[in-house]
Structures are given as structure tokens and as C-alpha cells.
Design an enzyme around this catalytic site. Sequence first.
Site, short mmCIF file in Angstrom:
data_model
loop_
_atom_site.label_atom_id
_atom_site.label_comp_id
_atom_site.label_asym_id
_atom_site.label_seq_id
_atom_site.Cartn_x
_atom_site.Cartn_y
_atom_site.Cartn_z
N ASP A 87 0.85 -1.19 0.00
CA ASP A 87 0.00 0.00 0.00
C ASP A 87 0.88 1.24 0.00
O ASP A 87 1.38 1.67 1.04
CB ASP A 87 -0.93 0.01 1.22
CG ASP A 87 -1.96 1.14 1.16
OD1 ASP A 87 -1.71 2.13 0.43
OD2 ASP A 87 -2.98 1.05 1.84
N GLY B 119 -5.08 1.60 8.00
CA GLY B 119 -6.10 0.89 8.77
C GLY B 119 -5.83 -0.61 8.83
O GLY B 119 -6.04 -1.25 9.86
N HIS C 193 0.32 7.85 4.07
CA HIS C 193 0.95 7.17 5.20
C HIS C 193 2.44 7.46 5.33
O HIS C 193 3.10 6.88 6.19
CB HIS C 193 0.72 5.66 5.07
CG HIS C 193 -0.72 5.30 4.87
ND1 HIS C 193 -1.68 5.51 5.84
CD2 HIS C 193 -1.37 4.76 3.81
CE1 HIS C 193 -2.85 5.10 5.38
NE2 HIS C 193 -2.70 4.66 4.15
N ILE D 15 -0.85 9.23 8.63
CA ILE D 15 -1.58 8.32 9.50
C ILE D 15 -1.20 6.87 9.19
O ILE D 15 -0.68 6.56 8.12
CB ILE D 15 -3.10 8.50 9.37
CG1 ILE D 15 -3.57 8.16 7.94
CG2 ILE D 15 -3.50 9.92 9.74
CD1 ILE D 15 -5.08 8.19 7.76
#
Length: 284
Positions: free
Chosen positions: A187, A210, A192, A207
Site C-alpha cells: 500500500d 487501517g 501514510h 496516518i
Amino acid sequence: MPIDAAKAVASEPRSTSIAWDHKDIQLYHLGLGAGIPATDPDELRYTLESKLHVLPSFATVAGGGMAAAGGLSAPGIDVNLAHVLHGGQKVTLHRPIPAQGKAVQTSTIPAVYDKGKAAVIVMRSDVADDEGPLWTCDTQIFVRGEGGFGGDRGPSTRSELPERAPDRTALRPVREELALLYRLSGDWNPLHADPEFAKLAGFDKPILHGLCTYGITLKAVVDTVLGGDVSRVKSYGTRFAGIVFPGETLRIRMWETEGQVQVSVTAVEREDAPVLADTVVEFS
């Protein structure tokens, strides 16, 4: 209309070959914070090839973890990626994942739900090798502004936590560099890693993925409730309820009942802000 629900659900299954080996497994585990202490026998099951087992949440990144991206290019689906959120994730295991494998991933869209101001696209990936089915991934993608087309609202996935203290609570620190390591499993979203991109998206800093929180949580359940036995996991589902910043601490509360563990995950430093909700691990 950007989403044609009937066309999406009726579209032909899309199949692709995927492969992985022990390096992919080890990198994924390290991206969840495994390997501390480095010589702990329990941690070596995640990091040493001669002792390696596979955390079932690896299914979300096997082959580069592009099942969801493929679903967003399916017939009938034409959405603005800036309006897309990962709403929920479930992995159902048909047998333990081998540390090395080749398989065929078949992707479908079993449903598109109308939530009024948003649409929820359900993407399913069935993965099988020469010996038969391995796992099924169900990914729920929340698309803001695409509801109101008169479709089915879909089932409620909310689950009430027991009205008692949790049976177990685990604290899991999220190291500052963990998102940088986790993104190597496939990803590459700059949200991120790139502070400037994160600010454009409305965040003070990058961040955590998830699905990284998803994997950290399953590892905590396996290690504390299931005696480190990944083969006992039958399924694992969650709803993404909030964000995590690298450097924070996850508080993972677990309630055990026969055959399942209900889990709540919060961010300690932000007054236990919700991170994962409606989270259930079913086990044998």
C-alpha cells in the site's frame, strides 16, 4: 451516474494469479511490530523462516494487496478516489495460509448498498491454490456522495460489547516508523508517509494504514487468547472507526465467549478515541 449497482454486481468475475514466499510473510509481520524482543521464541514464529507461521490477516496484502483497487475499476464503478474510505474488512480462512504459495484470486462485487448520502461497495476475493480454497476477503468501500440511487441499505454489522469488564487488555505501541515499514507490503498511498500529502488530506501528519491496525489487533488476540496458534482463527472482521498516528499506543480490549473474541481498539493518547469497532475473531 458514477455507480451502476446492477451492472457492478452482474459483472464477470476477474481472476489473477498471486504468489508469496517467506520474505513477504516476514516483512508483513515486521510491519505490524513483530520481533520485539527479537529473540523471544513467541516472536520468532513471526520473524524466523525456520519457525514461521502466517498471521491470517496476511490475506489482505498477499500478492500486493490490490484486490480492492481492482474492484474499483470494475464495470459500473466510476468514483472519485478522494471520496473513498475503507469502511470494513473481513477475512474468512478455509485452511491455514502456507508460508510460500501460488494461487488464483477471483474478485467479484456481491453487493452495492445505498446508505443515502454514500454508497458501500462490497468487494469479495476468493483465493484458491491447487489443493483448494485458502481464504475469502470481504472489503467494504465507503464512497461519499454516491448514495441515493434507491438501492438496498444492506445489513447492519454493529455488535454490542458485553456489559462487563474486558477479559484481557493489551497495549500495543505503534512505533514512529511503522507505517513506512508496513507500506512495503504493497500500500504505497503517500497519505501514510508524506507529511505534505497528509496535510492536503486534512491531517496534521501521516496516518497509519487501517489494515496495519487490523493486523496488529489480530496478532494481539492470537498471542493472548489463542496461545499463539494462528491455525485456530476461522474468521476476523472489523469496522474502521477512526485513525491512528504513528507514535501512539493502541488499547486492545478483548471479551471472550465460546468460539469468539469481541474486540474494541482505541488510541490511548487521544482519550481512547475509537479506532476499530464491531470487531470479532471467530476461532476453533
